[in-house]
Write a protein that holds these residues in place. Sequence first.
Motif, mmCIF file in Angstrom:
data_model
loop_
_atom_site.group_PDB
_atom_site.id
_atom_site.type_symbol
_atom_site.label_atom_id
_atom_site.label_comp_id
_atom_site.label_asym_id
_atom_site.label_seq_id
_atom_site.Cartn_x
_atom_site.Cartn_y
_atom_site.Cartn_z
ATOM 1 N N ALA A 1 25.474 -47.095 26.764
ATOM 2 C CA ALA A 1 25.341 -45.757 25.891
ATOM 3 C C ALA A 1 24.775 -44.656 27.025
ATOM 4 N N LEU A 2 24.379 -45.158 28.367
ATOM 5 C CA LEU A 2 23.883 -44.066 28.949
ATOM 6 C C LEU A 2 24.805 -43.335 29.686
ATOM 7 N N GLY A 3 26.133 -43.672 29.867
ATOM 8 C CA GLY A 3 27.082 -42.935 30.047
ATOM 9 C C GLY A 3 27.679 -42.074 29.256
ATOM 10 N N THR A 4 27.305 -41.995 28.002
ATOM 11 C CA THR A 4 27.704 -40.762 27.173
ATOM 12 C C THR A 4 26.380 -39.874 26.962
ATOM 13 N N ALA A 5 25.448 -40.267 27.225
ATOM 14 C CA ALA A 5 24.302 -39.462 27.014
ATOM 15 C C ALA A 5 24.342 -38.096 27.773
ATOM 16 N N THR A 6 23.734 -37.082 26.945
ATOM 17 C CA THR A 6 23.774 -35.690 27.222
ATOM 18 C C THR A 6 22.384 -35.334 27.589
ATOM 19 N N ALA A 7 22.252 -34.017 28.278
ATOM 20 C CA ALA A 7 20.847 -33.601 28.865
ATOM 21 C C ALA A 7 20.026 -33.706 27.479
ATOM 22 N N ASP A 8 20.315 -33.652 26.252
ATOM 23 C CA ASP A 8 19.615 -33.637 25.244
ATOM 24 C C ASP A 8 19.056 -34.904 24.755
ATOM 25 N N THR A 9 20.045 -35.817 25.052
ATOM 26 C CA THR A 9 19.736 -37.277 24.523
ATOM 27 C C THR A 9 19.384 -38.289 25.721
ATOM 28 N N TRP A 10 19.281 -37.684 26.880
ATOM 29 C CA TRP A 10 19.097 -38.477 28.146
ATOM 30 C C TRP A 10 17.560 -39.248 27.839
ATOM 31 N N ASP A 11 16.528 -38.470 27.419
ATOM 32 C CA ASP A 11 15.287 -39.248 27.495
ATOM 33 C C ASP A 11 15.111 -40.475 26.744
ATOM 34 N N SER A 12 15.805 -40.128 25.530
ATOM 35 C CA SER A 12 15.814 -41.074 24.509
ATOM 36 C C SER A 12 16.707 -42.376 24.731
ATOM 37 N N ALA A 13 17.939 -42.211 25.301
ATOM 38 C CA ALA A 13 18.726 -43.156 25.972
ATOM 39 C C ALA A 13 18.030 -43.868 27.113
ATOM 40 N N LYS A 14 17.505 -43.185 28.125
ATOM 41 C CA LYS A 14 16.651 -44.003 29.041
ATOM 42 C C LYS A 14 15.633 -44.808 28.660
ATOM 43 N N GLN A 15 14.919 -44.252 27.721
ATOM 44 C CA GLN A 15 13.605 -45.217 27.042
ATOM 45 C C GLN A 15 14.288 -46.293 26.386
ATOM 46 N N ASN A 16 15.629 -46.256 25.688
ATOM 47 C CA ASN A 16 16.055 -47.367 25.034
ATOM 48 C C ASN A 16 16.724 -48.451 25.982
ATOM 49 N N VAL A 17 16.942 -48.040 27.140
ATOM 50 C CA VAL A 17 17.283 -49.080 28.203
ATOM 51 C C VAL A 17 16.190 -49.896 28.699
ATOM 52 N N ILE A 18 14.962 -48.963 28.830
ATOM 53 C CA ILE A 18 14.009 -49.445 29.472
ATOM 54 C C ILE A 18 13.271 -50.746 28.463
ATOM 55 N N SER A 19 13.319 -50.123 27.116
ATOM 56 C CA SER A 19 13.146 -51.087 26.024
ATOM 57 C C SER A 19 13.405 -52.256 26.021
ATOM 58 N N ALA A 20 14.853 -52.111 25.982
ATOM 59 C CA ALA A 20 15.822 -53.335 25.948
ATOM 60 C C ALA A 20 15.575 -54.369 26.866
ATOM 61 N N TRP A 21 15.541 -53.253 28.371
ATOM 62 C CA TRP A 21 15.098 -54.462 29.527
ATOM 63 C C TRP A 21 13.727 -55.148 29.502
ATOM 64 N N ASP A 22 12.803 -54.562 28.628
ATOM 65 C CA ASP A 22 11.504 -55.118 28.652
ATOM 66 C C ASP A 22 11.833 -56.368 27.628
ATOM 67 N N HIS A 23 12.482 -56.307 26.423
ATOM 68 C CA HIS A 23 12.812 -57.239 25.595
ATOM 69 C C HIS A 23 13.391 -58.219 26.174
ATOM 70 N N LEU A 24 14.411 -58.167 27.034
ATOM 71 C CA LEU A 24 15.463 -58.901 27.911
ATOM 72 C C LEU A 24 14.398 -60.050 28.829
ATOM 73 N N GLN A 25 13.716 -59.091 29.562
ATOM 74 C CA GLN A 25 12.702 -59.797 30.565
ATOM 75 C C GLN A 25 11.763 -60.788 29.602
ATOM 76 N N ALA A 26 11.268 -60.329 28.690
ATOM 77 C CA ALA A 26 10.122 -61.162 27.934
ATOM 78 C C ALA A 26 11.001 -62.303 27.356
ATOM 79 N N SER A 27 12.277 -62.438 26.944
ATOM 80 C CA SER A 27 13.107 -63.326 26.459
ATOM 81 C C SER A 27 13.292 -64.188 27.504
ATOM 82 N N TYR A 28 13.594 -63.720 28.777
ATOM 83 C CA TYR A 28 13.896 -64.650 29.768
ATOM 84 C C TYR A 28 12.778 -65.722 30.288
ATOM 85 N N TYR A 29 11.479 -64.791 30.417
ATOM 86 C CA TYR A 29 10.503 -65.712 30.737
ATOM 87 C C TYR A 29 10.214 -66.606 29.624
#
Length: 125
Positions: free
Chosen positions: A92-120
């Motif tokens: 979804a980052l690929g379709t983010a606009t300047a207005d939606t960038w911060d939200s899209a970026k935070q969604n990636v970081i949050s999803a990463w945190d969840h993935l990492q927690a699931s991995y451990y």
Amino acid sequence: NKSDRVDAGAKAEGIVADTKEALAHGWDSAKSFTFEKRSDFQAQAKALTSKMDAQMSELHANYSEAKASASRKAAMAEIKDSEAAYKEKLGALGTATADTWDSAKQNVISAWDHLQASYYKARAD
């Protein structure tokens, strides 16, 4: 001999600790990337994803569903869902606009945190 196995085990533990540290802090600098720096953010995300993919391959290679406990099976299912959610947010980052960038970026970081927690969690079982 026994000392070689101990040395190899200690080296492997050190590598795991280093990788865990790198993955945990991989987003530190990327969190402040602006929309104009989105390609840098995406490059960093790709690098972290590659490291995680290698760890996931190892985890899956050492997993046997036939021998797995119920909690291990649940952890492996959770990691599969977490990985799919992360990759969806990353896409979804690929379709983010300047207005939606911060939200899209935070969604990636949050999803990463969840993935990492699931991995451990899956590794711990």
